[in-house]
Design a protein around this motif. Structure first.
Motif, PDB file in Angstrom:
ATOM      1  N   VAL A 142       0.874  -1.170   0.000  1.00 61.48           N
ATOM      2  CA  VAL A 142       0.000   0.000   0.000  1.00 61.48           C
ATOM      3  C   VAL A 142       0.910   1.217   0.000  1.00 61.48           C
ATOM      4  O   VAL A 142       1.572   1.521   0.992  1.00 61.48           O
ATOM      5  CB  VAL A 142      -0.925   0.002   1.230  1.00 61.48           C
ATOM      6  CG1 VAL A 142      -1.746   1.277   1.273  1.00 61.48           C
ATOM      7  CG2 VAL A 142      -1.831  -1.217   1.216  1.00 61.48           C
ATOM      8  N   ARG A 143       0.948   1.927  -1.137  1.00 62.27           N
ATOM      9  CA  ARG A 143       1.867   3.049  -1.310  1.00 62.27           C
ATOM     10  C   ARG A 143       1.085   4.363  -1.178  1.00 62.27           C
ATOM     11  O   ARG A 143       0.336   4.735  -2.076  1.00 62.27           O
ATOM     12  CB  ARG A 143       2.551   2.972  -2.667  1.00 62.27           C
ATOM     13  CG  ARG A 143       3.305   1.669  -2.931  1.00 62.27           C
ATOM     14  CD  ARG A 143       4.036   1.727  -4.256  1.00 62.27           C
ATOM     15  NE  ARG A 143       4.728   0.491  -4.561  1.00 62.27           N
ATOM     16  CZ  ARG A 143       4.282  -0.421  -5.426  1.00 62.27           C
ATOM     17  NH1 ARG A 143       3.123  -0.211  -6.055  1.00 62.27           N
ATOM     18  NH2 ARG A 143       4.963  -1.513  -5.666  1.00 62.27           N
ATOM     19  N   LEU A 144       1.294   5.029  -0.055  1.00 63.61           N
ATOM     20  CA  LEU A 144       0.635   6.316   0.193  1.00 63.61           C
ATOM     21  C   LEU A 144       1.661   7.391   0.529  1.00 63.61           C
ATOM     22  O   LEU A 144       1.342   8.362   1.206  1.00 63.61           O
ATOM     23  CB  LEU A 144      -0.370   6.175   1.335  1.00 63.61           C
ATOM     24  CG  LEU A 144      -1.585   5.282   1.076  1.00 63.61           C
ATOM     25  CD1 LEU A 144      -2.332   5.007   2.369  1.00 63.61           C
ATOM     26  CD2 LEU A 144      -2.517   5.920   0.051  1.00 63.61           C
ATOM     27  N   ILE A 160      -2.443  -6.462   5.853  1.00 63.02           N
ATOM     28  CA  ILE A 160      -1.644  -5.994   4.724  1.00 63.02           C
ATOM     29  C   ILE A 160      -0.359  -6.804   4.654  1.00 63.02           C
ATOM     30  O   ILE A 160       0.330  -6.992   5.664  1.00 63.02           O
ATOM     31  CB  ILE A 160      -1.315  -4.492   4.870  1.00 63.02           C
ATOM     32  CG1 ILE A 160      -2.617  -3.677   4.960  1.00 63.02           C
ATOM     33  CG2 ILE A 160      -0.461  -4.005   3.712  1.00 63.02           C
ATOM     34  CD1 ILE A 160      -2.396  -2.204   5.234  1.00 63.02           C
ATOM     35  N   GLY A 161      -0.027  -7.287   3.453  1.00 64.18           N
ATOM     36  CA  GLY A 161       1.194  -8.052   3.251  1.00 64.18           C
ATOM     37  C   GLY A 161       0.968  -9.540   3.392  1.00 64.18           C
ATOM     38  O   GLY A 161      -0.120 -10.007   3.741  1.00 64.18           O
ATOM     39  N   MET A 162       2.028 -10.302   3.117  1.00 63.10           N
ATOM     40  CA  MET A 162       1.983 -11.762   3.170  1.00 63.10           C
ATOM     41  C   MET A 162       2.906 -12.251   4.272  1.00 63.10           C
ATOM     42  O   MET A 162       4.037 -11.769   4.413  1.00 63.10           O
ATOM     43  CB  MET A 162       2.408 -12.347   1.829  1.00 63.10           C
ATOM     44  CG  MET A 162       1.505 -11.940   0.666  1.00 63.10           C
ATOM     45  SD  MET A 162      -0.139 -12.670   0.806  1.00 63.10           S
ATOM     46  CE  MET A 162       0.242 -14.377   0.472  1.00 63.10           C
ATOM     47  N   THR A 168      13.536  -8.713   2.121  1.00 63.80           N
ATOM     48  CA  THR A 168      13.984  -7.719   1.143  1.00 63.80           C
ATOM     49  C   THR A 168      12.835  -7.106   0.357  1.00 63.80           C
ATOM     50  O   THR A 168      13.041  -6.211  -0.462  1.00 63.80           O
ATOM     51  CB  THR A 168      14.981  -8.361   0.170  1.00 63.80           C
ATOM     52  OG1 THR A 168      14.372  -9.518  -0.442  1.00 63.80           O
ATOM     53  CG2 THR A 168      16.245  -8.809   0.904  1.00 63.80           C
ATOM     54  N   GLU A 169      11.633  -7.610   0.559  1.00 63.77           N
ATOM     55  CA  GLU A 169      10.482  -7.081  -0.165  1.00 63.77           C
ATOM     56  C   GLU A 169      10.198  -5.630   0.232  1.00 63.77           C
ATOM     57  O   GLU A 169      10.584  -5.158   1.298  1.00 63.77           O
ATOM     58  CB  GLU A 169       9.247  -7.942   0.121  1.00 63.77           C
ATOM     59  CG  GLU A 169       9.251  -9.299  -0.577  1.00 63.77           C
ATOM     60  CD  GLU A 169       8.951  -9.186  -2.064  1.00 63.77           C
ATOM     61  OE1 GLU A 169       8.205  -8.275  -2.456  1.00 63.77           O
ATOM     62  OE2 GLU A 169       9.487  -9.996  -2.832  1.00 63.77           O
ATOM     63  N   GLU A 170       9.482  -4.935  -0.629  1.00 65.35           N
ATOM     64  CA  GLU A 170       9.066  -3.565  -0.356  1.00 65.35           C
ATOM     65  C   GLU A 170       8.177  -3.526   0.885  1.00 65.35           C
ATOM     66  O   GLU A 170       7.372  -4.441   1.104  1.00 65.35           O
ATOM     67  CB  GLU A 170       8.304  -3.036  -1.573  1.00 65.35           C
ATOM     68  CG  GLU A 170       7.815  -1.617  -1.449  1.00 65.35           C
ATOM     69  CD  GLU A 170       7.041  -1.175  -2.677  1.00 65.35           C
ATOM     70  OE1 GLU A 170       6.543  -0.045  -2.677  1.00 65.35           O
ATOM     71  OE2 GLU A 170       6.923  -1.974  -3.638  1.00 65.35           O
TER      72      GLU A 170
END
Length: 490
Positions: A142-144, A160-162, A168-170
Motif C-alpha cells: 500500500v503506497r501512500l 496488509i502483506g503476506m 527484502t520485499e518492499e
C-alpha cells in the motif's frame, strides 16, 4: 463508452451512478471480498468501465453522482493516475483482480472497506474527505507516500502483506511524508513486514491499539521524525521487530501500555531525540531487545523495572516525573545496565525526579549510588579516599554515620582512660583529669579543653591516643568534604 457495450451488472452500476445510489451484489450482508475470485459474471465489473464512469459518467441536475458498489468482482486495470475525480468512490466488499493505480490523483473520497486487492499505488494522492481501508485484505504494498488527506486514514482490522514475504520485499504499508488532517485509525491492524511512516504529519492521533506489526529481525515500525497533533497509541500491540521513533514529536501520549516489543539481539524500541508529553510502558512484558531513549525529553515516563531489558541507553534522557513511585533501590539496578557504562547524568535525572515528588530520602540514595558507581571507574589508588568517605559519612549523604563513629570512639577512649588515667606532665599544675573531655581533645583538633596538653599516656594507651587523633582528623576532613559536596548539589 456506449451503454450498449455494458454487461447487465455494469448497466446497473451505470444507471445508479448519476443519483449516487448504491448497487449491492452481495448474497449475504456479512459477505466480504475474500471469495471474490469465485464470483461469476452476474457480479463482475470491468475496471475500465468504472474508470470511464468516474471521469465521464452521466450526471443529473440536483443530484449528487457517485460510485457506490458492494460485493463486486472487478477485473482489469483500474487506472486513475493523475486523474481529477469529482465523485466519491465507494467500493465496499469488492474483489480486485489487479492493484489500484491512483498515483497523483485528486479524489473526493475513497472507501474500500472489506475489500480484497493485490495492492494500492496512491503515492502523492489527494483526498478531500477520507481514505477508508478498514477490514481490507491487501496482499501487496500500500503506497501512500506523500499523500494529502484532509480527513482521516482508516485501517482498522485491515491485513496488509503476506506472512511468508522475504525481508527484502518492499514495505507493505507506506505513508511516509504523508499529511493527514485528522486521525489515523488503525486498531487491530495487521502488517506482515515494515510499516513506514517516517516524516508523516498527522493532525490528530495515530491509534494502533491491538495492532500486530510483524517484521521479525527487521523494522516493524519506521516512524522517524513523525509529528502528531495529540497521541500515538499502541496499547496491547504486538510489535515484532524494531520500533523506530527517532526524532518524533508527540505532544500528548506515546502509549505502549500492555504492548509486546520483541526484537531479540537488536533494538526493540528506539525513541532517541524524541519529544513527548507522556510515555506509557505500563504493564508491558519484559522488552526483548535493547531500549534506546538517548537525548529524549518526556514530561512523564511510566515504566517499571521489570519492563526494561538487560541493555538500555539513556544518555541525555530528560523526564520530569517518573511513575509509579518506587523505592530508589528498585530503580537503581536499571542504571547499571546502561550500555555506555557509567553516566552521571542518568543518576542526576533520577534524583531530580525523586525531588520533584518530594522524596528527598530516595534522592540522597541515588546520589550516594552515583558516587559509589563513579568510584568503581577510578584507578585503584584513587579509590581509597572514596572508600574512606563512604565508610565514614556516606559521601556526606549519611552524616549520622560520622556521628556513630565519633560516639563509638568517644566511648572507647572514655572507658580506656577512665580505667587508667594518663600521668600529668606537670604534677600539681595539671587540671583535674576528665576522660570524656580528654578523648574529645584528642579526636577534635579544632576544640581544646586543656586536657591533651596536660596529660601524657604511655604504653598501648599512647597508641590509642594516636589512633584517636588520626581518626578524628579523618572524620573531620571527610565530614566537611562530604557535607560541602551535598550542599553544592542542593
Amino acid at each position: 463508452m456506449e451503454i450498449t457495450d455494458l454487461t447487465p451488472a455494469e448497466r446497473r452500476v451505470w444507471e445508479a451512478f448519476p443519483r449516487g445510489e448504491g448497487v449491492d451484489f452481495r448474497e449475504d450482508p456479512d459477505e466480504t471480498g475474500a471469495q471474490g475470485h469465485t464470483w461469476g459474471p452476474e457480479r463482475t465489473l470491468r475496471a475500465g468501465v468504472l474508470s470511464a464512469l468516474l471521469l465521464n459518467g452521466p450526471t443529473r441536475n440536483g443530484q449528487v453522482a457517485g460510485l457506490n458498489v458492494r460485493g463486486a468482482r472487478i477485473t482489469g486495470k483500474f487506472d486513475l493516475k493523475f486523474a481529477v475525480v469529482e465523485h466519491a468512490i465507494r467500493l465496499r466488499a469488492c474483489w480486485f483482480e489487479r492493484k489500484l493505480l491512483l498515483y497523483g490523483s485528486q479524489l473526493r473520497a475513497l472507501v474500500l472497506s472489506d475489500s480484497t486487492l493485490p495492492g494500492l499505488t496512491a503515492a502523492t494522492v489527494s483526498v478531500d474527505i477520507a481514505l477508508r481501508l478498514s477490514c481490507c485484505r491487501i496482499t501487496g504494498p500500500v503506497r501512500l507516500q506523500g499523500a494529502r488527506i484532509t480527513g482521516g486514514l482508516f485501517l482498522q482490522r485491515a491485513v496488509i502483506g503476506m506472512p511468508d514475504a522475504p525481508e527484502t520485499e518492499e514495505p507493505p504499508l507506506q505513508f511516509n511524508h504523508a499529511d493527514i488532517g485528522t486521525d489515523v485509525i488503525a486498531m487491530g491492524l495487521t502488517v506482515h513486514g515494515q510499516t513506514r511512516i517516517n516524516g508523516a504529519t498527522v493532525g490528530g492521533q495515530i491509534n494502533l491499539d491491538d495492532a500486530r506489526l510483524l517484521a521479525p529481525a527487521g523494522t516493524a515500525l519506521h516512524a522517524e521524525t513523525l509529528t502528531v497533533g495529540t497521541d500515538l497509541r499502541a496499547m496491547r500491540a504486538d510489535l515484532r521487530g524494531r520500533v523506530n521513533l527517532t526524532g518524533s514529536r508527540i505532544p500528548g501520549q506515546l502509549n505502549l501500555a500492555y504492548a509486546r516489543l520483541v526484537n531479540p539481539g537488536g533494538v526493540a524500541l528506539r525513541a532517541s531525540s524524541c519529544v513527548a508529553g507522556e510515555v506509557w510502558l505500563r504493564s508491558c512484558p519484559t522488552i526483548q531487545g535493547a531500549v534506546n531513549l538517548r537525548r529524549s525529553n518526556f514530561d512523564l515516563l511510566h515504566v517499571t523495572p521489570v519492563t526494561l531489558p538487560q541493555e538500555i541507553r539513556l544518555d541525555g534522557l530528560t523526564y520530569r516525573t517518573l511513575v509509579p513511585h518506587l523505592p530508589a533501590d528498585q530503580r537503581l539496578p536499571a542504571l547499571e545496565r546502561e550500555a555506555a557504562g557509567y553516566l552521571p547524568y542518568a543518576y542526576e535525572q533520577l534524583a531530580a525526579a525523586y525531588r520533584t515528588v518530594g522524596d528527598e530520602t530516595a534522592a540522597r540514595a541515588v546520589q550516594l549510588a552515583k558516587l559509589r558507581r563513579h568510584r568503581r571507574t577510578q584507578p585503584r589508588r584513587s579509590r581509597v579516599w572514596g572508600l574512606l568517605q563512604d565508610a565514614t559519612v556516606g559521601y556526606g549523604y549519611q552524616p549520622l554515620r560520622a556521628a556513630a563513629w565519633l560516639m563509638a570512639l568517644l566511648v572507647t577512649g572514655t572507658l580506656a582512660y577512665g580505667l587508667r588515667p594518663p600521668r600529668p606532665l606537670k604534677p600539681g599544675e595539671a587540671p583535674e583529669f576528665n576522660p570524656v573531655f580528654y578523648t574529645i581533645d584528642l579526636m577534635l583538633p579544632i576544640i581544646g579543653f586543656g586536657q591533651e596538653s596536660a596529660f601524657a599516656p604511655d604504653g598501648w594507651y599512647q597508641w590509642l591516643s594516636y589512633v584517636l587523633i588520626v581518626t578524628g582528623w579523618v572524620l573531620a576532613t571527610t565530614t566537611a568534604a562530604g557535607v560541602s559536596r551535598s550542599l553544592q548539589r542542593q
